[in-house]
Design an enzyme around this catalytic site. Sequence first.
Site, PDB file in Angstrom:
ATOM      1  N   GLY A 105      87.956   6.927  32.054  1.00 37.06           N
ATOM      2  CA  GLY A 105      89.312   7.139  32.560  1.00 37.06           C
ATOM      3  C   GLY A 105      90.085   5.852  32.768  1.00 37.06           C
ATOM      4  CE  LYS A 147      84.921  11.346  24.157  1.00 41.16           C
ATOM      5  NZ  LYS A 147      84.517  10.931  25.505  1.00 41.16           N
ATOM      6  CD  GLU A 165      79.459   8.412  31.452  1.00 42.90           C
ATOM      7  OE1 GLU A 165      78.317   8.847  31.643  1.00 42.90           O
ATOM      8  OE2 GLU A 165      80.463   9.155  31.361  1.00 42.90           O
ATOM      9  N   PRO A 166      83.200   3.475  30.690  1.00 39.40           N
ATOM     10  CG  PRO A 166      83.431   1.163  30.957  1.00 39.40           C
ATOM     11  CD  PRO A 166      82.552   2.326  31.341  1.00 39.40           C
ATOM     12  CG  HIS A 191      85.353  11.407  32.151  1.00 42.71           C
ATOM     13  ND1 HIS A 191      86.711  11.222  32.219  1.00 42.71           N
ATOM     14  CD2 HIS A 191      84.912  10.567  31.179  1.00 42.71           C
ATOM     15  CE1 HIS A 191      87.077  10.314  31.320  1.00 42.71           C
ATOM     16  NE2 HIS A 191      86.002   9.902  30.681  1.00 42.71           N
TER      17      HIS A 191
HETATM   18  C1  LIG Z   1      84.991  10.343  26.486  1.00 40.20           C
HETATM   19  C2  LIG Z   1      84.061  10.075  27.612  1.00 40.20           C
HETATM   20  C3  LIG Z   1      84.074   8.827  28.247  1.00 40.20           C
HETATM   21  C4  LIG Z   1      85.075   7.740  27.945  1.00 40.20           C
HETATM   22  O1  LIG Z   1      86.292   7.990  28.558  1.00 40.20           O
HETATM   23  P1  LIG Z   1      87.465   6.905  28.589  1.00 40.20           P
HETATM   24  O2  LIG Z   1      88.557   7.611  29.277  1.00 40.20           O
HETATM   25  O3  LIG Z   1      87.770   6.520  27.198  1.00 40.20           O
HETATM   26  O4  LIG Z   1      86.985   5.734  29.378  1.00 40.20           O
HETATM   27  C5  LIG Z   1      83.129   8.606  29.230  1.00 40.20           C
HETATM   28  N1  LIG Z   1      82.237   9.553  29.580  1.00 40.20           N
HETATM   29  C6  LIG Z   1      82.195  10.762  28.985  1.00 40.20           C
HETATM   30  C7  LIG Z   1      81.170  11.731  29.402  1.00 40.20           C
HETATM   31  C8  LIG Z   1      83.112  11.061  27.997  1.00 40.20           C
HETATM   32  O5  LIG Z   1      83.089  12.281  27.426  1.00 40.20           O
END
Ligand SMILES: *Cc1c(COP(=O)(O)O)cnc(C)c1O
Length: 413
Positions: A253, A83, A286-287, A212
């Site tokens: 994050g 996303k 999940e970067p 997250h």
């Molecule tokens: C948006 C999102 C991310 C990505 O977060 P970043 O701060 O851009 O790394 C990862 N995991 C989930 C579930 C998210 O909703």
Amino acid sequence: MASSPKIFQVISGAPGVRGSRVTILTKDSLNLIDFMESIIFKTQKVGENEHEPFYVLDLGVVASLYDKWIQSLPMVHPFYAVKCNPEPALLGALAALGSNFDCASRAEIEAVLALGVSSDRIIYANPCKAVSHIKYAASVGVNLTTFDSREELDKIRKWHPKCALLIRVKGPDDSGARSPLGAKYGALEDEVEPLLQASQAAQLNVTGVSFHIGSGAMKLHAYRGAIAAAKEVFDTAARLGMPKLRVLNIGGGFTADPYFDEAVSVVKSSLQTHFAIVPGLSIMSEPGRFFAESAFTLAANIIGKRVRGDLREYWINDGIYGSMNCIVNDNATVTCMPLTSSSKVSKNYSSTVFGPTCDAFDTILKGHQLPELRVSDWLVFPKMGAYAASTGSRFNGFDTGAISTYLAYSNPS
Ligand SMILES: *Cc1c(COP(=O)(O)O)cnc(C)c1O
């Protein structure tokens, strides 16, 4: 590693990249600004996309960030959060480098599968999914997802009972993030046990925990609190007699400099404290922002100007309803400079930069210092890769999705 010819081969042959021209940038001969000027020159010459805004995606930046991740957190498998920026060349390059993917919808899963990535490299990391999307995930073999409610368990039991599940928990503190997520997602401490019991009763396969800490996190101790909380969930599951949990998903994050090294040390020491004795543990993350933000540079054209005394006002052809939506949705601070600083005039003016739509809210910068610019000059916006183009609209007929992306590869050295 990122600068080796082999990595360039891997990336230029990647799905989503293959078949497109990738321009190599070097400090001495062709830099990013030269490249942008050559794009403008070419589009004017052929009269196509003339004066339209465009992106440059530097895949060399992506390669070196990937390398940095692997060096810093070798035990943590990255699942890029689509996303943040679903540009196919970015997805393809990351796939070729070895990344896995975090998808939140049917269309994102389709986009990743279309690159030839196998479904076992995808986590469907949306804790609240539409039934039709769950059915689709089941049909293509995406067998890992997250949940934080009983209702989600009911849907999964019905439509994808073989799916492995991570319980998403709310970290103790996400107040320091640019985009906190805790108000929407994550089981609270006292909800964890009932949810685990419900999953047991439904004979669902909970394999781990995810969280997250919020996107663009500044308070990095939040990783410490969340990792500690995740360990408590592991202990609760053991107490309930569930099969041993073995997956820890530390979410996103992460930002590239300057906070990354600090985040790495907090994550590493917390893993050491809480998870050193968990056998067979698989750690994922999940970067999104980390890989995308600094890899994209935007060029937008000045389409209008007004002079009011010492104030300069400019209208450009991308704005708050387009790429600069990140100012609203992501609390981003954007900045820009003129593409060419050929005239060495020292005088700067306090300038306002407006977007193209007829909404006064569509104001990008105020009190920004810029030299005197003319209509059809260009402004360059660095670090526009995260939650920018992906969140833009077609409001007023300005179609964010139509903005072209040109590929470059810079050698860091
Ligand atoms: C948006 C999102 C991310 C990505 O977060 P970043 O701060 O851009 O790394 C990862 N995991 C989930 C579930 C998210 O909703």
